[in-house]
Structure formats: structure tokens, C-alpha cells
Design an enzyme around this catalytic site. Structure first.
Site, PDB file in Angstrom:
ATOM      1  N   CYS A 236     101.839 -41.899  21.248  1.00 49.42           N
ATOM      2  CA  CYS A 236     102.761 -41.686  22.608  1.00 49.42           C
ATOM      3  C   CYS A 236     104.012 -41.443  22.400  1.00 49.42           C
ATOM      4  O   CYS A 236     104.763 -40.326  23.148  1.00 49.42           O
ATOM      5  CB  CYS A 236     102.827 -43.357  23.268  1.00 49.42           C
ATOM      6  SG  CYS A 236     101.025 -43.718  24.048  1.00 49.42           S
TER       7      CYS A 236
ATOM      8  N   CYS B  48     103.568 -46.792  20.682  1.00 53.14           N
ATOM      9  CA  CYS B  48     102.771 -46.277  19.360  1.00 53.14           C
ATOM     10  C   CYS B  48     103.044 -44.904  19.023  1.00 53.14           C
ATOM     11  O   CYS B  48     103.880 -44.179  19.725  1.00 53.14           O
ATOM     12  CB  CYS B  48     101.023 -46.504  19.596  1.00 53.14           C
ATOM     13  SG  CYS B  48     100.489 -45.018  20.263  1.00 53.14           S
TER      14      CYS B  48
ATOM     15  N   CYS C 251      96.363 -45.208  25.790  1.00 55.57           N
ATOM     16  CA  CYS C 251      97.611 -46.084  26.022  1.00 55.57           C
ATOM     17  C   CYS C 251      98.252 -45.671  27.325  1.00 55.57           C
ATOM     18  O   CYS C 251      98.104 -44.767  27.983  1.00 55.57           O
ATOM     19  CB  CYS C 251      98.876 -45.606  25.218  1.00 55.57           C
ATOM     20  SG  CYS C 251      98.262 -46.223  23.560  1.00 55.57           S
TER      21      CYS C 251
ATOM     22  N   GLU D  77     101.395 -45.407  28.225  1.00 55.50           N
ATOM     23  CA  GLU D  77     102.231 -44.413  28.419  1.00 55.50           C
ATOM     24  C   GLU D  77     101.769 -42.932  28.385  1.00 55.50           C
ATOM     25  O   GLU D  77     102.335 -42.101  29.356  1.00 55.50           O
ATOM     26  CB  GLU D  77     103.446 -44.128  27.038  1.00 55.50           C
ATOM     27  CG  GLU D  77     104.010 -45.701  26.686  1.00 55.50           C
ATOM     28  CD  GLU D  77     103.148 -46.530  25.899  1.00 55.50           C
ATOM     29  OE1 GLU D  77     101.764 -46.644  26.278  1.00 55.50           O
ATOM     30  OE2 GLU D  77     103.389 -46.935  24.718  1.00 55.50           O
TER      31      GLU D  77
ATOM     32  N   GLU E 171      90.999 -48.742  28.409  1.00 56.44           N
ATOM     33  CA  GLU E 171      89.924 -48.948  27.283  1.00 56.44           C
ATOM     34  C   GLU E 171      88.627 -48.665  27.562  1.00 56.44           C
ATOM     35  O   GLU E 171      88.136 -48.387  28.521  1.00 56.44           O
ATOM     36  CB  GLU E 171      90.032 -50.358  26.602  1.00 56.44           C
ATOM     37  CG  GLU E 171      91.530 -50.850  26.272  1.00 56.44           C
ATOM     38  CD  GLU E 171      91.607 -52.231  25.928  1.00 56.44           C
ATOM     39  OE1 GLU E 171      90.529 -53.310  25.706  1.00 56.44           O
ATOM     40  OE2 GLU E 171      92.652 -52.595  25.148  1.00 56.44           O
TER      41      GLU E 171
ATOM     42  N   ASN F 250      97.185 -48.899  30.526  1.00 57.18           N
ATOM     43  CA  ASN F 250      96.120 -48.708  29.475  1.00 57.18           C
ATOM     44  C   ASN F 250      94.693 -48.731  29.963  1.00 57.18           C
ATOM     45  O   ASN F 250      94.404 -49.705  30.623  1.00 57.18           O
ATOM     46  CB  ASN F 250      96.410 -49.485  28.153  1.00 57.18           C
ATOM     47  CG  ASN F 250      96.349 -50.971  28.465  1.00 57.18           C
ATOM     48  OD1 ASN F 250      96.777 -51.542  29.350  1.00 57.18           O
ATOM     49  ND2 ASN F 250      95.867 -51.778  27.264  1.00 57.18           N
TER      50      ASN F 250
HETATM   51  N1  THU Z   1      98.647 -49.728  23.954  1.00 59.14           N
HETATM   52  C1  THU Z   1      99.231 -49.029  24.889  1.00 59.14           C
HETATM   53  O1  THU Z   1      98.944 -49.036  26.178  1.00 59.14           O
HETATM   54  N2  THU Z   1     100.516 -48.813  24.414  1.00 59.14           N
HETATM   55  C2  THU Z   1     101.070 -48.607  23.377  1.00 59.14           C
HETATM   56  O2  THU Z   1     102.284 -47.960  23.183  1.00 59.14           O
HETATM   57  C3  THU Z   1     100.220 -49.653  22.413  1.00 59.14           C
HETATM   58  C4  THU Z   1      99.105 -49.989  22.743  1.00 59.14           C
HETATM   59  C5  THU Z   1      97.379 -50.383  24.452  1.00 59.14           C
HETATM   60  C6  THU Z   1      96.188 -49.665  23.860  1.00 59.14           C
HETATM   61  C7  THU Z   1      95.116 -50.781  23.793  1.00 59.14           C
HETATM   62  O3  THU Z   1      94.469 -50.517  25.249  1.00 59.14           O
HETATM   63  C8  THU Z   1      96.009 -52.045  23.701  1.00 59.14           C
HETATM   64  O4  THU Z   1      97.362 -51.389  24.102  1.00 59.14           O
HETATM   65  C9  THU Z   1      95.628 -52.766  22.482  1.00 59.14           C
HETATM   66  O5  THU Z   1      96.149 -51.807  21.408  1.00 59.14           O
END
Ligand code: THU
Length: 157
Positions: free
Chosen positions: A115, A112, A73, A75, A64, A62
């Protein structure tokens, strides 16, 4: 009116050692992928790994951003990188793992909705089931196809 039911089954493993060799390698790549995470806001580090039909594994993590919706994310980072790198290959499976400050969660990391939708489309593109492996420190879940985590997939356009 008739009552309809959707049945979902999945496998639970007590540790990574219980997985078959290919899945273990992918799960390990997802855990290692956590190191590529850039999560200065949530401190939740997620790693993902995609296996392609040519046997190659592509990792993601991930990313940000201060403008929150601009982040992505793990995935989708992995799937988009995999599709861009091997445009003529299909995705066989994807694994993910996550945890605060890099410490993997006991329970499996679950993807999520956005994804799952992206997984669904690459599965449709492949024309065969794409398995999803959710890794946790205490247990691991394996779903044989994306439909099992996103029933009634939208692919009508
Ligand atoms: N996140 C993912 O990388 N994958 C997911 O399926 C759920 C959330 C990340 C997004 C964000 O950077 C952090 O987790 C918190 O939500």
C-alpha cells in the site's frame, strides 16, 4: 565512505479532536470506513479514506477472499476507487484505521509495504506531497509525505 542518515519526523496527536478540521473529517471517514470491511478470515477490519484535490473523500475497506491473494487492503481499495472515480484529480491525503471485530486498535494502524508503494505512485502522479494519517484509539500519527513512511521510493521506470 561517508555515513548518511535519513531523518523522519511526524506528528503525534492524543485524539482526533486535536487534528485540524480537514484531517479530522478524513480520520472519521476512515473509522466509519471500517464498516465496509469484509474480513471473514482475519476478522481485522480496516477502513481508509482518501481526500482528493476537489475536496471529495473516497472511502475503502479491506476485502478478503478465500483465495487469499485475491483480497485487497483498505488503502488500495480506497486509492483505486478514488483514482477510478476522479481520474483527473490528485490525492491530497489518506487516513486509515483498523481493529479486530470492528474495535479500533489503541495504537495507530500502519499501512503494509504494498500500500505504501501504491501511495508513493499516486504522490508522484500528483507532483506534490500526500500526507498519511494513521489512526488509533489512543493516538494518531500524521506523516506529511509518503517518503516519510517509504524512504528511497522506487519510481525510476
Ligand atoms: N490490511 C489492510 O487493509 N491494510 C493494511 O495496511 C494491512 C492489512 C488488511 C488485509 C487483511 O484483510 C487484514 O488486514 C489482515 O491482514
Amino acid at each position: 565512505m561517508t555515513e548518511q542518515k535519513i531523518n523522519i519526523s511526524y506528528q503525534e496527536f492524543a485524539s482526533i479532536d486535536e487534528l485540524n478540521a480537514e484531517d479530522r473529517e478524513l480520520a472519521q471517514a476512515a473509522i466509519e470506513g471500517m464498516q465496509g470491511s469484509y474480513a471473514p478470515y482475519s476478522h481485522f477490519n480496516v477502513g481508509a479514506a482518501v481526500r482528493m484535490t476537489n475536496g471529495q473523500i473516497v472511502r475503502g475497506a479491506n476485502q478478503e477472499n478465500a483465495a487469499f491473494p485475491s483480497g485487497l487492503c483498505a488503502e488500495r481499495t480506497a486509492m483505486f476507487a478514488a483514482s477510478a472515480k476522479y481520474p483527473d484529480k490528485e490525492m491530497v491525503s489518506i487516513a486509515l484505521a483498523g481493529g479486530v471485530y470492528g474495535r479500533i486498535t489503541d495504537e495507530p494502524a500502519t499501512p503494509c509495504g504494498a500500500c505504501r508503494q501504491v501511495m508513493a505512485q499516486y504522490q508522484t502522479r500528483a507532483g506534490k506531497p500526500m500526507s498519511v494519517i494513521m489512526v488509533g484509539g489512543k493516538r494518531i500519527w500524521k506523516f506529511e509525505k509518503v517518503d516519510d513512511i517509504l524512504p528511497l521510493i522506487f519510481d525510476s521506470i
